[in-house]
Write an enzyme that holds these catalytic residues in place. Structure first.
Site, short mmCIF file in Angstrom:
data_model
loop_
_atom_site.label_atom_id
_atom_site.label_comp_id
_atom_site.label_asym_id
_atom_site.label_seq_id
_atom_site.Cartn_x
_atom_site.Cartn_y
_atom_site.Cartn_z
N LYS A 138 -24.13 -65.00 90.02
CA LYS A 138 -25.45 -65.51 90.42
C LYS A 138 -26.33 -65.54 89.19
O LYS A 138 -26.16 -64.73 88.27
CB LYS A 138 -26.09 -64.59 91.47
CG LYS A 138 -27.09 -65.31 92.35
CD LYS A 138 -26.41 -66.12 93.45
CE LYS A 138 -27.39 -66.84 94.33
NZ LYS A 138 -26.72 -67.44 95.49
P1 NAD Z 1 -35.00 -73.75 99.68
O1 NAD Z 1 -35.81 -73.47 98.47
O2 NAD Z 1 -34.46 -75.13 99.89
O3 NAD Z 1 -35.84 -73.39 101.00
C1 NAD Z 1 -36.42 -72.14 101.21
C2 NAD Z 1 -37.32 -72.27 102.44
O4 NAD Z 1 -37.82 -70.99 102.81
C3 NAD Z 1 -38.56 -73.15 102.22
O5 NAD Z 1 -38.84 -73.83 103.41
C4 NAD Z 1 -39.67 -72.12 101.95
O6 NAD Z 1 -40.97 -72.64 102.24
C5 NAD Z 1 -39.25 -71.05 102.92
N1 NAD Z 1 -39.75 -69.71 102.66
C6 NAD Z 1 -39.76 -69.03 101.49
N2 NAD Z 1 -40.27 -67.80 101.69
C7 NAD Z 1 -40.56 -67.71 103.01
C8 NAD Z 1 -41.10 -66.70 103.85
N3 NAD Z 1 -41.44 -65.51 103.34
N4 NAD Z 1 -41.25 -66.96 105.17
C9 NAD Z 1 -40.91 -68.15 105.69
N5 NAD Z 1 -40.38 -69.15 104.95
C10 NAD Z 1 -40.24 -68.92 103.64
O7 NAD Z 1 -33.82 -72.65 99.67
P2 NAD Z 1 -32.44 -72.74 100.42
O8 NAD Z 1 -31.43 -73.33 99.52
O9 NAD Z 1 -32.63 -73.29 101.78
O10 NAD Z 1 -32.07 -71.19 100.52
C11 NAD Z 1 -32.59 -70.35 101.53
C12 NAD Z 1 -31.76 -69.08 101.60
O11 NAD Z 1 -30.40 -69.44 101.86
C13 NAD Z 1 -31.72 -68.23 100.33
O12 NAD Z 1 -31.58 -66.88 100.72
C14 NAD Z 1 -30.44 -68.70 99.64
O13 NAD Z 1 -29.92 -67.71 98.76
C15 NAD Z 1 -29.55 -68.89 100.86
N6 NAD Z 1 -28.40 -69.78 100.67
C16 NAD Z 1 -28.56 -71.06 100.23
C17 NAD Z 1 -27.44 -71.88 100.12
C18 NAD Z 1 -27.55 -73.32 99.71
O14 NAD Z 1 -26.50 -74.01 99.71
N7 NAD Z 1 -28.72 -73.85 99.45
C19 NAD Z 1 -26.16 -71.36 100.40
C20 NAD Z 1 -26.05 -70.05 100.86
C21 NAD Z 1 -27.18 -69.27 100.99
#
Ligand code: NAD
Length: 427
Positions: free
Chosen positions: A117
């Site tokens: 990561k």
């Molecule tokens: P992203 O940046 O596209 O979206 C994050 C979302 O969460 C946004 O809508 C933001 O406004 C919201 N947010 C942030 N803090 C918040 C809070 N305290 N309360 C409510 N909403 C909040 O990110 P993503 O890629 O969707 O990733 C989200 C999570 O999923 C992370 O933990 C990431 O590690 C995990 N993840 C992502 C992927 C991927 O393929 N993108 C894969 C596995 C895990």
């Protein structure tokens, strides 16, 4: 480069330290597997941690230095794989935890990868596109000695996207003097990306939810879903759940949540979000703050924003019967125990959000073959992986009489420990 100490004493444990949360779950699974102390230490200790300083010329001509990290947790089952996030609160313990989670996640879904990561401490909303590009390129150049299609393959995470991956791919390729598409995943299609990658994590969440619902004897049409986060995972996950007939009653972003007890029109919500950059003001929905949203009366809760959202402070207010973890580490260890005692089913992050890394693996395979699959092939192979992995975790849960989370760790750690036993200690 240094390695981090893995587990602190009980008195030093901090509910909100994600690495300690991961380590606590690791120990529980290791106890079930009967792993000896030495093997535990090897498996929980990150193999390599790199900290870099990236000087960037800002648009106004001033210089700023941004700190970045890349942690490679474990190489036993293959090259490291894991995202890069840009956020103001990135810290080394968080990156360590996320890297370790990637090792266990790749193992749960049987991908030939270890976990890595990366993160850069910055606020992307305060940076112009040109500044973001310079930061991405400099960070890539600073860590590229430990990257490579056979060594460590980054991907997008919070606040990074296809464009970020394109810059990383280009920077790496220019340094090694050949176009190397397999250096990152989550790239645009025209640069060797995979069909279905953008939707993959959300699709995996939807599939995990479907399998869990079957076990609970519940039906999509009568299930009210609350989704925290509306980015790649939450937004697309909500859209796919909506398409499958679930009633998505609430969705949030970092500014707050919207709620309609009769269900939200998710395609319209996502169009609104794209246009207004926030959910606030979406017509026909009630505005809630993020704490109120988590406490809503619902059947399924999908935390898909960030870590440490369901904690000892709010767990007693959670009403969902099923939690499907789209985010990494959204539930702290004490909250997990409370949910288990109450019989709330939790599909853990390392299984529920593994759709993203699974299609990242497909992208890496396609890049190395130079042969690209149709979206139907990608989606059906993803479904196969998610369903078979869900069933494997479920069987382990039944065999050991443990939660899905502990079962996923037992399966994952057991597989890595077996490879370690067969490979032996290099000296
Ligand atoms: P992203 O940046 O596209 O979206 C994050 C979302 O969460 C946004 O809508 C933001 O406004 C919201 N947010 C942030 N803090 C918040 C809070 N305290 N309360 C409510 N909403 C909040 O990110 P993503 O890629 O969707 O990733 C989200 C999570 O999923 C992370 O933990 C990431 O590690 C995990 N993840 C992502 C992927 C991927 O393929 N993108 C894969 C596995 C895990």
């Amino acid at each position: 480069m240094s390695t981090g100490s893995a587990v602190a004493s009980a008195t030093e444990r901090d509910e909100f330290n994600p690495f300690l949360a991961m380590a606590e779950r690791f120990e529980t699974a290791a106890d079930h597997l009967g792993l000896d102390a030495g093997v535990r230490e090897v498996l929980r200790t990150p193999d390599r941690e790199l900290t870099v300083s990236c000087p960037i010329q800002m648009d106004d001509g001033t210089l700023r230095v941004f700190k970045g990290y890349r942690v490679q947790h474990n190489f036993l089952r293959g090259p490291c794989k894991g995202g890069i996030r840009f956020a103001p609160d990135v810290h080394l313990d968080e990156v360590r935890a996320l890297a370790a989670w990637m090792t266990w996640k790749c193992s749960v879904v049987s991908l030939p990868f270890g976990g890595g990561k990366g993160g850069v401490i910055c606020d992307p909303r305060q940076l112009s596109q040109a500044e973001l590009e310079r930061l991405t390129r400099r960070y890539t150049a600073s860590i590229m000695d430990i990257l490579g299609p056979d060594r460590d393959v980054p991907a997008p995470d919070m606040n990074t996207n296809e464009q970020t991956m394109a810059w990383i791919m280009d920077t790496y390729s220019m340094h090694v003097r050949k176009t190397t598409t397999a250096i990152v995943t989550g790239k645009p299609l025209s640069l060797g990306g995979s069909r279905g990658r953008t939707e993959a994590t959300g699709r995996g969440v939807m599939l995990a939810c479907r399998e869990a619902l079957k076990k609970l004897g519940m039906r999509p049409e009568s299930s009210r879903v609350v989704v925290q986060g509306s980015g790649n995972v939450g937004g697309i996950g909500a859209m796919l759940l909506h398409r499958e007939g679930y009633k998505v009653v609430s969705i949030s972003d970092m500014y707050g949540a919207i709620y309609n007890e009769n269900g939200l029109d998710i395609p319209a919500v996502l169009r609104w979000l794209k246009e207004h950059k926030a959910l606030e003001g979406f017509p026909g929905a009630k505005q809630l703050d993020n704490d109120e949203q988590l406490a809503l009366d619902c059947d399924v809760l999908v935390p898909a924003a960030t870590e440490n959202q369901i904690t000892s402070q709010n767990v007693h207010r959670i009403q969902a019967k099923l939690i499907v973890e789209g985010a990494n580490g959204p539930t702290t260890a004490p909250a997990d125990k409370a949910l288990e005692e109450r019989g709330v089913m939790v599909v853990p992050d390392i299984l529920a959000n593994a759709g993203g890394v699974t299609v990242s693996y497909f992208e890496w395979v396609q890049d190395r073959m130079g042969y690209f699959w149709t979206e139907d092939i990608v989606n059906s192979r993803l479904e196969q992986t998610m369903v078979s992995s869900f069933n494997e975790v479920d069987s382990v849960a039944t065999k050991y009489g443990v939660s899905m989370r502990t079962a996923a760790y037992i399966l994952a750690i057991g597989r890595v420990a077996e490879v370690y036993r067969l490979r032996g200690v290099f000296a």
